[in-house]
Design an enzyme around this catalytic site. Structure first.
Site, PDB file in Angstrom:
ATOM      1  N   ARG A 164       4.220  -1.812  -5.309  1.00  0.00           N
ATOM      2  CA  ARG A 164       5.174  -2.804  -5.773  1.00  0.00           C
ATOM      3  C   ARG A 164       5.832  -2.264  -7.042  1.00  0.00           C
ATOM      4  NH1 ARG A 164       0.419  -5.427  -4.314  1.00  0.00           N
ATOM      5  NH2 ARG A 164       0.624  -6.927  -2.598  1.00  0.00           N
ATOM      6  N   LYS A 189      -1.731  -7.083  -7.119  1.00  0.00           N
ATOM      7  CA  LYS A 189      -1.640  -8.507  -6.801  1.00  0.00           C
ATOM      8  C   LYS A 189      -3.031  -9.058  -6.528  1.00  0.00           C
ATOM      9  CE  LYS A 189       1.163 -11.682  -4.038  1.00  0.00           C
ATOM     10  NZ  LYS A 189       2.208 -11.769  -2.985  1.00  0.00           N
ATOM     11  N   HIS A 295      11.775  -3.489  -3.739  1.00  0.00           N
ATOM     12  CA  HIS A 295      10.712  -3.925  -2.829  1.00  0.00           C
ATOM     13  C   HIS A 295      10.989  -3.505  -1.388  1.00  0.00           C
ATOM     14  CE1 HIS A 295       6.991  -6.156  -2.577  1.00  0.00           C
ATOM     15  NE2 HIS A 295       7.419  -6.793  -1.503  1.00  0.00           N
ATOM     16  N   ARG A 298       9.044  -0.504  -0.417  1.00  0.00           N
ATOM     17  CA  ARG A 298       7.659  -0.779  -0.003  1.00  0.00           C
ATOM     18  C   ARG A 298       7.624  -1.172   1.472  1.00  0.00           C
ATOM     19  NH1 ARG A 298       2.462  -2.773  -1.645  1.00  0.00           N
ATOM     20  NH2 ARG A 298       1.899  -4.761  -0.693  1.00  0.00           N
ATOM     21  N   HIS A 321      -3.084  -5.375   1.031  1.00  0.00           N
ATOM     22  CA  HIS A 321      -3.047  -6.703   1.639  1.00  0.00           C
ATOM     23  C   HIS A 321      -4.463  -7.216   1.843  1.00  0.00           C
ATOM     24  CE1 HIS A 321       1.191  -5.940   3.519  1.00  0.00           C
ATOM     25  NE2 HIS A 321       1.253  -6.354   2.266  1.00  0.00           N
ATOM     26  N   TYR A 330       4.951  -5.952   9.902  1.00  0.00           N
ATOM     27  CA  TYR A 330       5.715  -4.711  10.076  1.00  0.00           C
ATOM     28  C   TYR A 330       5.675  -4.237  11.521  1.00  0.00           C
ATOM     29  CZ  TYR A 330       5.576  -4.815   5.019  1.00  0.00           C
ATOM     30  OH  TYR A 330       5.713  -5.213   3.709  1.00  0.00           O
TER      31      TYR A 330
END
Length: 348
Positions: A164, A189, A295, A298, A321, A330
């Site tokens: 990120r 995150k 972003h 990414r 994630h 994706y």
């Protein structure tokens, strides 16, 4: 006071809970005290400064929307009216509306010490499921070639590692391992660490960058500065670590600034808005019509990794994630449209 709220206010809010002050003291004089208490609690619970600023702003808007009434005198009706106003009159996104609700919820629960059974009845806006914008490899190449300077290296790093933007800007010298060809991403995150790949093509550019950054750091030390922000309480535990080379940002700002929390003059990391503007400008130069932000690089990293045949669990770990379902979006980009489906028109 609303009958829906049962409060047990902490000592530093005693001035706000005093009945005489409530009826006679102007609301404008009490507002800053409440917001200061909100900031204090956010810092005690180690919320990021961005979240702190956002929550304080939403609470301020909530109070102003209801004519500067104290939140202690309001309840579910006022909260619902404010959230509805955001959605209907301001046309904010669902995620923005939910952030406003989270800020108000934090205020009542952690600052005013209120019991909030009625908050469950306040509707949470449903965030729409959108497919991410993904660039083709040709578009990525053209985009990167249209960039220059520090923004070019940062954009290449984002695409090459799946970071990120803020993870790349907060990258520290000690977290790049050239020998193992990996980068450790700290406090991503959810405050989680992870390891991602160090692209071979970025080794020499990053080494050059570090030499330039080290000269800048030495110049700061010579002038009596050179201290960098340290996470949590590490500054107290290791007082000299903030000046150590390994803790410095890989991409420092060109100017020193005052830390908004401590008041210490430090060199912060490179500005995110500068990278965002550079990427948007480069997309226009490259003739890319898709909405393009850092972003997007990414998203493109994840999609191109899956296209190359890498396992989805591997991609999940590289992206950080928590749930593989987040990574699976994706696969939808791969399988829907484009080369993933043969149109019946092409069979005629």
């Amino acid at each position: 006071m609303s009958e829906h709220i049962t409060t047990s206010a902490p000592a530093y809010l005693s001035a706000l809970s005093d009945s005489g002050a409530t009826s006679q003291q102007p609301h404008a004089n009490r507002g800053p005290k409440l917001l200061d208490a909100l900031r204090t609690q956010l810092r005690v619970m180690h919320y990021a400064i961005r979240t702190e600023d956002a929550y304080v702003d939403w609470v301020r808007r909530f109070i102003l929307f209801h004519g500067k009434r104290h939140p202690r005198d309001m309840g579910p009706k006022e909260v619902a009216e404010f959230l509805s106003h955001l959605a209907v009159a301001r046309s904010v996104s669902a995620s923005t509306q939910n952030q406003a609700k989270a800020a108000i919820l934090f205020l009542y629960r952690h600052v005013l010490g209120a019991e909030l059974p009625w908050m469950d009845d306040v509707v949470i806006a449903k965030v729409p499921q959108r497919l991410p914008v993904v660039l083709t490899t040709r578009e990525v190449r053209n985009l990167l070639q249209s960039l220059s300077g520090t923004s070019s290296l940062i954009a290449s790093l984002l695409y090459g590692t799946g970071m990120r933007l803020m993870e790349g800007l907060r990258l520290r010298v000690k977290d790049i391992d050239f020998e193992r060809r990996e980068i450790v991403i700290r406090e991503g995150k959810g405050s989680k660490d992870r390891v991602t790949v160090l692209p071979e093509n970025l080794i020499e550019p990053l080494q050059q960058r570090l030499r330039k950054t080290q000269r800048l750091h030495q110049s700061d030390l010579d002038e009596g500065f050179g201290e960098v922000h340290m996470p949590d309480a590490l500054q107290l535990k290791y007082p000299k670590a903030g000046r150590a080379w390994g803790w410095q940002y890989v991409f420092p700002s060109q100017v020193r600034s005052v830390d908004p929390r401590s008041g210490v003059v430090r060199r912060h990391h490179f500005g995110e808005q500068a990278v965002q503007r550079a990427v948007a400008g480069a997309a226009r130069l490259a003739g890319i019509d898709k909405p393009c932000s850092p972003h997007v690089l990414r998203h493109s990293f994840a999609t191109h990794m899956l296209q190359a045949g890498y396992d989805i669990r591997t991609v999940q770990e590289l992206l950080g994630h928590a749930n593989v379902a987040t990574t699976q979006i994706y696969t939808h980009v791969l399988n829907k449209g484009g080369r993933g489906v043969l149109s019946p028109l092409d069979q005629l």
